[in-house]
Design a protein around this motif. Sequence first.
Motif, short mmCIF file in Angstrom:
data_model
loop_
_atom_site.label_atom_id
_atom_site.label_comp_id
_atom_site.label_asym_id
_atom_site.label_seq_id
_atom_site.Cartn_x
_atom_site.Cartn_y
_atom_site.Cartn_z
N GLY A 1 -1.43 -6.53 -7.37
CA GLY A 1 -2.23 -6.35 -6.17
C GLY A 1 -1.83 -5.16 -5.33
N ALA A 2 -0.93 -4.30 -5.84
CA ALA A 2 -0.54 -3.10 -5.07
C ALA A 2 -1.72 -2.13 -5.01
CB ALA A 2 0.67 -2.44 -5.70
N LEU A 3 -1.68 -1.26 -4.01
CA LEU A 3 -2.72 -0.27 -3.80
C LEU A 3 -2.07 1.10 -3.69
CD1 LEU A 3 -5.74 0.31 -3.21
CD2 LEU A 3 -5.26 -0.18 -0.80
N PHE A 4 -2.41 2.00 -4.61
CA PHE A 4 -1.84 3.36 -4.62
C PHE A 4 -2.93 4.32 -4.13
CE2 PHE A 4 0.56 0.94 -7.69
CZ PHE A 4 1.87 1.39 -7.55
N LEU A 5 -2.68 4.95 -2.99
CA LEU A 5 -3.65 5.87 -2.39
C LEU A 5 -3.10 7.29 -2.47
CD1 LEU A 5 -4.64 3.88 0.82
CD2 LEU A 5 -5.83 3.92 -1.38
N GLY A 6 -3.71 8.12 -3.29
CA GLY A 6 -3.31 9.52 -3.37
C GLY A 6 -1.90 9.71 -3.91
N CYS A 7 -1.43 8.82 -4.75
CA CYS A 7 -0.09 8.92 -5.33
C CYS A 7 -0.16 9.54 -6.73
CB CYS A 7 0.56 7.54 -5.43
SG CYS A 7 0.87 6.76 -3.84
N VAL B 1 0.87 -1.18 0.00
CA VAL B 1 0.00 0.00 0.00
C VAL B 1 0.91 1.22 0.00
CG1 VAL B 1 -1.82 1.25 1.20
CG2 VAL B 1 -1.74 -1.25 1.32
N LEU B 2 0.86 2.00 -1.07
CA LEU B 2 1.69 3.20 -1.20
C LEU B 2 0.78 4.41 -1.02
CD1 LEU B 2 2.72 0.89 -3.39
CD2 LEU B 2 4.52 2.59 -3.74
N VAL B 3 1.16 5.30 -0.10
CA VAL B 3 0.26 6.37 0.31
C VAL B 3 0.92 7.74 0.14
CG1 VAL B 3 -1.22 7.25 2.15
CG2 VAL B 3 -0.69 4.80 2.05
N GLY B 4 0.25 8.62 -0.61
CA GLY B 4 0.62 10.03 -0.69
C GLY B 4 1.99 10.29 -1.27
N LEU B 5 2.44 9.49 -2.22
CA LEU B 5 3.79 9.64 -2.77
C LEU B 5 3.75 10.23 -4.18
CD1 LEU B 5 5.31 6.21 -1.69
CD2 LEU B 5 5.77 8.44 -0.67
N ASP B 6 4.73 11.11 -4.45
CA ASP B 6 4.92 11.62 -5.81
C ASP B 6 5.89 10.67 -6.51
OD1 ASP B 6 5.43 12.89 -8.17
OD2 ASP B 6 5.96 14.82 -7.29
N LEU B 7 5.35 9.80 -7.32
CA LEU B 7 6.14 8.78 -8.01
C LEU B 7 6.40 9.14 -9.46
CD1 LEU B 7 4.12 5.75 -6.59
CD2 LEU B 7 6.37 6.50 -5.82
N SER B 8 6.18 10.42 -9.79
CA SER B 8 6.30 10.83 -11.19
C SER B 8 7.70 10.65 -11.74
CB SER B 8 5.86 12.30 -11.36
OG SER B 8 6.61 13.14 -10.50
N GLY B 9 8.72 10.65 -10.86
CA GLY B 9 10.09 10.47 -11.32
C GLY B 9 10.64 9.08 -11.09
N GLU B 10 9.76 8.14 -10.71
CA GLU B 10 10.21 6.78 -10.38
C GLU B 10 9.93 5.82 -11.54
OE1 GLU B 10 11.90 6.53 -7.51
OE2 GLU B 10 11.44 8.67 -7.33
N ASP B 11 10.79 4.83 -11.67
CA ASP B 11 10.69 3.88 -12.78
C ASP B 11 9.63 2.80 -12.54
OD1 ASP B 11 11.35 2.93 -15.23
OD2 ASP B 11 13.03 1.72 -14.55
N LEU B 12 9.54 2.34 -11.30
CA LEU B 12 8.56 1.31 -10.91
C LEU B 12 8.67 0.03 -11.73
CD1 LEU B 12 5.33 3.44 -10.24
CD2 LEU B 12 6.98 2.58 -8.59
N ARG B 13 9.90 -0.39 -12.00
CA ARG B 13 10.09 -1.65 -12.75
C ARG B 13 10.24 -2.82 -11.79
NH1 ARG B 13 11.15 -1.21 -18.17
NH2 ARG B 13 11.45 0.92 -18.96
N VAL B 14 9.27 -2.97 -10.91
CA VAL B 14 9.23 -4.09 -9.97
C VAL B 14 7.82 -4.67 -10.02
CG1 VAL B 14 11.02 -3.16 -8.43
CG2 VAL B 14 8.61 -2.55 -8.06
N PRO B 15 7.60 -5.89 -9.55
CA PRO B 15 6.24 -6.45 -9.56
C PRO B 15 5.27 -5.59 -8.76
CG PRO B 15 7.87 -8.17 -9.16
CD PRO B 15 8.60 -6.87 -9.09
N LEU B 16 4.12 -5.29 -9.36
CA LEU B 16 3.12 -4.44 -8.74
C LEU B 16 1.79 -5.16 -8.53
CD1 LEU B 16 3.66 -1.15 -10.81
CD2 LEU B 16 4.52 -1.64 -8.52
#
Length: 356
Positions: free
Chosen positions: A38-44, A21-36
């Motif tokens: 069932g992940a839950l993005f809240l306010g990201c 569960v990822l909460v309130g993060l600015d991930l606009s500059g992240e690659d996110l090349r990992v398994p996702l």
Amino acid sequence: MRTEIRDLEQVRAAEDLRGAVLVGLDLSGEDLRVPLDGALFLGCVLPPSGQRRADAAGALVFPNIPDVPYSVYRSALYTPAELFDGFDPARPESYADTPDARIYRHSRQQGHHPDPLHALAERLHDHAITEALDEVLDGSPVAVMGGHALGRDTPGYRRAVGLGAALGEAGFTVLTGGGPGAMEAVPLGVRVGEDPEVLRDLARAPKFGGDTESIGRWIAAFPTDLPRFDRPRTIGIPTWFYGHEPPNPACELHAKYFANSVREEGLLTVATGGVVYTPGSAGTVQEVFQDYTQNHYGSVGPAAPMVFLGKDFWVDEVPAAPLVQQLARGREAERWILVTDDITEAVGFLQAYSSA
């Protein structure tokens, strides 16, 4: 149990975000090349590539809800300092500019039937508060219910402070409705005992009126150097439904809700160590029977103590105690009902239940 992530460094170090569960993060500059999966993005905030990967992995993305003066996806309870941020004791009218007052005004503007967007925002916020409250509580907390109208200069207020002092001395974590009157006096007693100097200073602002300046004077009279504990021992559970009553500064933390029904049910449910009822009005009487219903049906666990503090009030003036005793006859709940005038007896009764 899902892993909750609120720090970018945790994201960067993770080799696998499945179910996170990822909460309130600015991930606009992240690659996110990992398994996702069932992940839950809240306010990201996700980059387009991250959004595509999340969609492909079956992750759920809940965006921020704009134009609300509160965090929808909170991870912690409120502190008085956070709710009263920007308040200047030398300018009592500055209470109107605090987060607490702004959120109340915003809630009032939505009315009792908010549009779907604001209704969803409030429900998500309240769910987050419940989660944060569950994380903080341990042991068997005791709740104290009572009237909000007690002035700081009254014998009833001082008696409630004495009750708080006794509960604190016994080591209980104490929950209240988080507002004025008995709800303030009890946690104050937990934190400072029956300090006559503190009580004398508070009595100079015994109540507040309906305007923000009056509320500000009431807040400004409160001492700012109350002792803290190694874990929270005083938690208020107030609501913006009654937002004309500000949260009291005596509680270390506040689980403040929009929905009063959720707040009422939650407060009684988490008070697994029992509830003490001091004299109050319709709201307190409602809590008596809501609490007894939980005990009667065992819907949230074993029957917990119901302590009616003030015999004349609960037997003669507002005879709720005899009715509860009649309803409990022959049930397990019957042995955990006490009607008394004695604070020491009341605290001993709660201790006996905790030991049992």
